[in-house]
Design a protein around this motif. Structure first.
Motif, PDB file in Angstrom:
ATOM      1  N   LYS A  69      46.428  13.020 -62.558  1.00 13.54           N
ATOM      2  CA  LYS A  69      45.202  13.188 -61.769  1.00 13.54           C
ATOM      3  C   LYS A  69      44.046  12.466 -62.444  1.00 13.54           C
ATOM      4  O   LYS A  69      44.077  12.225 -63.657  1.00 13.54           O
ATOM      5  CB  LYS A  69      44.881  14.664 -61.616  1.00 13.54           C
ATOM      6  N   THR A  70      43.029  12.187 -61.664  1.00 16.81           N
ATOM      7  CA  THR A  70      41.867  11.457 -62.177  1.00 16.81           C
ATOM      8  C   THR A  70      40.597  12.228 -61.872  1.00 16.81           C
ATOM      9  O   THR A  70      40.398  12.701 -60.751  1.00 16.81           O
ATOM     10  CB  THR A  70      41.795  10.052 -61.533  1.00 16.81           C
ATOM     11  N   VAL A  71      39.740  12.330 -62.893  1.00 15.01           N
ATOM     12  CA  VAL A  71      38.437  12.965 -62.723  1.00 15.01           C
ATOM     13  C   VAL A  71      37.342  11.964 -63.070  1.00 15.01           C
ATOM     14  O   VAL A  71      37.503  11.174 -63.998  1.00 15.01           O
ATOM     15  CB  VAL A  71      38.312  14.241 -63.604  1.00 15.01           C
ATOM     16  N   LEU A  72      36.268  11.958 -62.302  1.00 17.63           N
ATOM     17  CA  LEU A  72      35.085  11.163 -62.649  1.00 17.63           C
ATOM     18  C   LEU A  72      34.007  12.144 -63.104  1.00 17.63           C
ATOM     19  O   LEU A  72      33.658  13.075 -62.367  1.00 17.63           O
ATOM     20  CB  LEU A  72      34.593  10.333 -61.460  1.00 17.63           C
ATOM     21  N   VAL A  73      33.519  11.931 -64.325  1.00 20.67           N
ATOM     22  CA  VAL A  73      32.503  12.812 -64.900  1.00 20.67           C
ATOM     23  C   VAL A  73      31.213  12.021 -65.069  1.00 20.67           C
ATOM     24  O   VAL A  73      31.169  11.046 -65.827  1.00 20.67           O
ATOM     25  CB  VAL A  73      32.945  13.349 -66.287  1.00 20.67           C
ATOM     26  N   THR A  74      30.145  12.419 -64.386  1.00 20.68           N
ATOM     27  CA  THR A  74      28.865  11.745 -64.598  1.00 20.68           C
ATOM     28  C   THR A  74      28.162  12.397 -65.798  1.00 20.68           C
ATOM     29  O   THR A  74      28.334  13.588 -66.068  1.00 20.68           O
ATOM     30  CB  THR A  74      27.957  11.805 -63.355  1.00 20.68           C
ATOM     31  N   GLY A  75      27.403  11.584 -66.516  1.00 26.70           N
ATOM     32  CA  GLY A  75      26.684  12.115 -67.680  1.00 26.70           C
ATOM     33  C   GLY A  75      27.627  12.509 -68.803  1.00 26.70           C
ATOM     34  O   GLY A  75      27.497  13.584 -69.403  1.00 26.70           O
ATOM     35  N   ASP A 113      42.716  -0.336 -60.768  1.00 25.66           N
ATOM     36  CA  ASP A 113      43.549   0.293 -59.742  1.00 25.66           C
ATOM     37  C   ASP A 113      43.961   1.722 -60.099  1.00 25.66           C
ATOM     38  O   ASP A 113      43.922   2.612 -59.259  1.00 25.66           O
ATOM     39  CB  ASP A 113      44.818  -0.538 -59.496  1.00 25.66           C
ATOM     40  N   ARG A 114      44.368   1.933 -61.364  1.00 26.48           N
ATOM     41  CA  ARG A 114      44.922   3.258 -61.676  1.00 26.48           C
ATOM     42  C   ARG A 114      43.848   4.343 -61.750  1.00 26.48           C
ATOM     43  O   ARG A 114      44.162   5.526 -61.880  1.00 26.48           O
ATOM     44  CB  ARG A 114      45.751   3.223 -62.963  1.00 26.48           C
ATOM     45  N   PHE A 115      42.563   3.972 -61.659  1.00 32.31           N
ATOM     46  CA  PHE A 115      41.488   4.965 -61.664  1.00 32.31           C
ATOM     47  C   PHE A 115      40.870   5.133 -60.269  1.00 32.31           C
ATOM     48  O   PHE A 115      39.873   5.821 -60.110  1.00 32.31           O
ATOM     49  CB  PHE A 115      40.394   4.551 -62.655  1.00 32.31           C
ATOM     50  N   ARG A 116      41.455   4.490 -59.254  1.00 35.36           N
ATOM     51  CA  ARG A 116      40.806   4.473 -57.935  1.00 35.36           C
ATOM     52  C   ARG A 116      40.987   5.766 -57.146  1.00 35.36           C
ATOM     53  O   ARG A 116      40.123   6.151 -56.378  1.00 35.36           O
ATOM     54  CB  ARG A 116      41.338   3.302 -57.102  1.00 35.36           C
ATOM     55  N   GLY A 117      42.098   6.433 -57.349  1.00 27.81           N
ATOM     56  CA  GLY A 117      42.352   7.663 -56.609  1.00 27.81           C
ATOM     57  C   GLY A 117      41.724   8.834 -57.351  1.00 27.81           C
ATOM     58  O   GLY A 117      42.333   9.404 -58.249  1.00 27.81           O
ATOM     59  N   ILE A 118      40.520   9.198 -56.969  1.00 31.52           N
ATOM     60  CA  ILE A 118      39.792  10.236 -57.715  1.00 31.52           C
ATOM     61  C   ILE A 118      40.058  11.612 -57.101  1.00 31.52           C
ATOM     62  O   ILE A 118      39.849  11.828 -55.908  1.00 31.52           O
ATOM     63  CB  ILE A 118      38.289   9.886 -57.750  1.00 31.52           C
ATOM     64  N   ASP A 119      40.557  12.531 -57.940  1.00 33.85           N
ATOM     65  CA  ASP A 119      40.913  13.873 -57.493  1.00 33.85           C
ATOM     66  C   ASP A 119      39.796  14.880 -57.733  1.00 33.85           C
ATOM     67  O   ASP A 119      39.773  15.938 -57.103  1.00 33.85           O
ATOM     68  CB  ASP A 119      42.167  14.360 -58.244  1.00 33.85           C
ATOM     69  N   ALA A 120      38.926  14.588 -58.686  1.00 33.03           N
ATOM     70  CA  ALA A 120      37.839  15.535 -58.977  1.00 33.03           C
ATOM     71  C   ALA A 120      36.600  14.760 -59.388  1.00 33.03           C
ATOM     72  O   ALA A 120      36.678  13.784 -60.142  1.00 33.03           O
ATOM     73  CB  ALA A 120      38.257  16.502 -60.085  1.00 33.03           C
ATOM     74  N   LEU A 121      35.478  15.195 -58.852  1.00 31.60           N
ATOM     75  CA  LEU A 121      34.174  14.626 -59.210  1.00 31.60           C
ATOM     76  C   LEU A 121      33.372  15.727 -59.885  1.00 31.60           C
ATOM     77  O   LEU A 121      33.132  16.779 -59.281  1.00 31.60           O
ATOM     78  CB  LEU A 121      33.455  14.141 -57.943  1.00 31.60           C
ATOM     79  N   TYR A 124      28.455  11.060 -51.808  1.00 25.87           N
ATOM     80  CA  TYR A 124      28.669  10.415 -50.505  1.00 25.87           C
ATOM     81  C   TYR A 124      29.704   9.296 -50.627  1.00 25.87           C
ATOM     82  O   TYR A 124      30.627   9.191 -49.816  1.00 25.87           O
ATOM     83  CB  TYR A 124      27.334   9.864 -49.992  1.00 25.87           C
ATOM     84  N   ARG A 125      29.535   8.478 -51.652  1.00 28.77           N
ATOM     85  CA  ARG A 125      30.445   7.336 -51.830  1.00 28.77           C
ATOM     86  C   ARG A 125      31.884   7.777 -52.087  1.00 28.77           C
ATOM     87  O   ARG A 125      32.832   7.076 -51.725  1.00 28.77           O
ATOM     88  CB  ARG A 125      29.968   6.468 -53.004  1.00 28.77           C
ATOM     89  N   LEU A 126      32.050   8.925 -52.746  1.00 31.32           N
ATOM     90  CA  LEU A 126      33.411   9.346 -53.114  1.00 31.32           C
ATOM     91  C   LEU A 126      34.054  10.292 -52.097  1.00 31.32           C
ATOM     92  O   LEU A 126      35.239  10.627 -52.223  1.00 31.32           O
ATOM     93  CB  LEU A 126      33.408   9.985 -54.508  1.00 31.32           C
ATOM     94  N   LEU A 127      33.294  10.690 -51.097  1.00 31.76           N
ATOM     95  CA  LEU A 127      33.853  11.659 -50.134  1.00 31.76           C
ATOM     96  C   LEU A 127      35.139  11.176 -49.463  1.00 31.76           C
ATOM     97  O   LEU A 127      36.108  11.955 -49.373  1.00 31.76           O
ATOM     98  CB  LEU A 127      32.808  12.022 -49.073  1.00 31.76           C
ATOM     99  N   PRO A 128      35.215   9.916 -49.030  1.00 32.08           N
ATOM    100  CA  PRO A 128      36.476   9.498 -48.374  1.00 32.08           C
ATOM    101  C   PRO A 128      37.689   9.683 -49.281  1.00 32.08           C
ATOM    102  O   PRO A 128      38.729  10.201 -48.847  1.00 32.08           O
ATOM    103  CB  PRO A 128      36.225   8.012 -48.065  1.00 32.08           C
ATOM    104  N   THR A 129      37.556   9.286 -50.555  1.00 34.21           N
ATOM    105  CA  THR A 129      38.673   9.436 -51.500  1.00 34.21           C
ATOM    106  C   THR A 129      38.984  10.908 -51.734  1.00 34.21           C
ATOM    107  O   THR A 129      40.157  11.304 -51.786  1.00 34.21           O
ATOM    108  CB  THR A 129      38.289   8.812 -52.864  1.00 34.21           C
ATOM    109  N   LEU A 130      37.932  11.703 -51.891  1.00 36.54           N
ATOM    110  CA  LEU A 130      38.151  13.125 -52.193  1.00 36.54           C
ATOM    111  C   LEU A 130      38.801  13.830 -51.004  1.00 36.54           C
ATOM    112  O   LEU A 130      39.645  14.710 -51.175  1.00 36.54           O
ATOM    113  CB  LEU A 130      36.825  13.786 -52.587  1.00 36.54           C
ATOM    114  N   ILE A 131      38.445  13.423 -49.809  1.00 34.47           N
ATOM    115  CA  ILE A 131      39.066  14.013 -48.610  1.00 34.47           C
ATOM    116  C   ILE A 131      40.531  13.581 -48.524  1.00 34.47           C
ATOM    117  O   ILE A 131      41.424  14.408 -48.322  1.00 34.47           O
ATOM    118  CB  ILE A 131      38.287  13.609 -47.335  1.00 34.47           C
ATOM    119  N   GLU A 132      40.752  12.290 -48.752  1.00 35.63           N
ATOM    120  CA  GLU A 132      42.130  11.767 -48.686  1.00 35.63           C
ATOM    121  C   GLU A 132      43.031  12.493 -49.678  1.00 35.63           C
ATOM    122  O   GLU A 132      44.179  12.802 -49.394  1.00 35.63           O
ATOM    123  CB  GLU A 132      42.071  10.279 -49.001  1.00 35.63           C
TER     124      GLU A 132
END
Ligand code: NDP
Ligand code: 8X3
Length: 251
Positions: free
Chosen positions: A3-9, A73-81, A118-126
Motif C-alpha cells: 500500500k502507499t500513503v502520501l504524508v504532507t508535512g 509509477d510504483r507510487f501512483r496508486g495512493i491508498d491513504a492521504l 481534490y487532486r487525489l480524490l479520483p485515486t482514493l475513490i478508485e
C-alpha cells in the motif's frame, strides 16, 4: 499488495513520525514538505526504494500538480492521504494579530489541504482509500490568541465530515484527528523560532509525542475496511479544560 500513503508535512513532527511508522510496516510512503534536504534524509533513512520525496509548498497549487504528475509509477496508486502539513503563527488576540500570518494559516491549513485532497480524490475513490486530516482540539475549544488557527482547524474537522457524506457508498474512509498538546516544532514555528518559549510550553507537561500521534494514525488507517473513525480527539493526561472567562466592569 504493497500500500502507499502520501504524508504532507513530513519534514518534522507528526509527519516525519508517520512516515517512519508506515514505512516500518512495509508501506510505500510519499513524503512532502518544503525542506527538501530533510525529505532526502528521511528517504535515505527509510530506504529510497520505499520512500519518494516530493518537495513543494502546499500553498502552491501548480507545485502540487507538478509533484503528483511526476510520481514514479510504483507510487501512483495512493491508498491513504495524511493531510498533516500545517501551522499556527502567533498567539496575539485578533486586534493585535498580523493579517499576513492569518492568511498564511488559511492558505496552508485550508487551501493547501483542500487542493491536494481534490487532486487525489479520483485515486482514493478508485482504491477505496483513506483520508486522514489533522485538525486540532483548537477546532472545538477556543482560546485567546487561537482565533484564525482555531478557525482553520474547525474547517478541517467540518470538511472531513462533509467529505464523509459526499463519499457515501464509495468505500473511502475519512477521519478528523484532533490532537491536544504534542511536543514537535509546532511552538517553535508559532513563536517565530523562540526556543525558550517553546521549551517553556512543554517543560514538565508530559506532552504527547509525534510517535503517539503516528501510532494513532496508523491504527486508524489499518482498521478493518468496514470501520470509519469519524473524529478522534486525543490529549495528554496532563491537559484538560479550563472554565469560561468573565470580565467584570465596563466593556
Ligand atoms: P511541525 O512544525 O513539527 O511540522 C509541521 C509540518 O508542516 C512540517 O513538516 C512543515 O514542513 C509542514 N508545512 C508547514 N507549512 C507548509 C507549507 N507551506 N508547505 C508544505 N508543508 C508545510 O508541527 P506538528 O508536527 O506539530 O504539526 C503537524 C500538524 O498537526 C499541523 O497541521 C498542526 O496544526 C497539527 N497539530 C499539532 C499539534 C501539536 O500540539 N503539535 C496539536 C494539534 C494539531 P516544511 O516547513 O518543511 O514545509
Ligand atoms: C495545536 C494544539 O492547543 O496549541 O493544535 O491549539 S493548540
Amino acid at each position: 499488495m504493497t500500500k502507499t500513503v502520501l504524508v504532507t508535512g513530513a519534514t518534522a513532527g507528526f509527519g516525519a513520525a508517520t512516515a517512519r511508522r508506515f514505512a516500518g510496516a512495509g508501506w510505500n510512503v510519499i513524503v512532502t514538505g518544503r525542506r527538501a534536504d530533510r525529505l532526502e534524509r528521511l528517504a535515505e533513512e527509510l530506504g529510497p526504494e520505499r520512500v519518494h520525496a516530493a518537495a513543494f509548498d502546499i500553498r502552491d497549487g501548480a507545485a502540487i500538480d507538478a509533484a503528483l504528475a511526476s510520481l514514479p509509477d510504483r507510487f501512483r496508486g495512493i491508498d491513504a492521504l495524511v493531510n498533516n502539513a500545517g501551522l499556527a503563527l502567533g498567539t496575539k488576540p485578533a486586534f493585535e494579530a498580523d493579517l499576513g500570518q492569518w492568511r498564511t494559516m488559511i492558505d496552508t491549513n485550508v487551501t493547501g489541504l483542500v487542493t491536494i485532497t481534490y487532486r487525489l480524490l479520483p485515486t482514493l475513490i478508485e482504491r477505496r482509500g483513506a483520508i486522514i486530516n489533522i485538525s486540532s482540539i483548537a477546532a472545538t475549544y477556543p482560546y485567546t490568541g487561537g482565533n484564525v488557527y482555531g478557525g482553520t482547524k474547525a474547517f478541517v474537522r467540518q470538511f472531513s465530515l462533509g467529505l464523509r457524506s459526499d463519499l457515501h457508498g464509495k468505500g473511502v474512509r475519512v477521519t478528523s484527528i484532533e490532537p491536544g498538546m504534542a511536543e514537535t516544532e509546532f511552538t517553535l514555528v508559532r513563536t517565530g523560532g523562540d526556543k525558550a518559549a517553546s521549551d517553556t510550553v512543554y517543560q514538565g507537561a508530559n506532552p504527547m509525542t509525534a510517535e503517539d500521534i503516528a501510532e494513532t494514525l496508523f491504527w486508524v488507517a489499518t482498521l478493518p475496511p468496514h470501520l470509519n473513525v469519524n473524529t478522534l480527539e486525543i490529549m495528554p493526561v496532563s491537559q484538560s479544560f479550563a472554565g469560561f472567562q468573565v470580565h467584570r466592569g465596563a466593556g
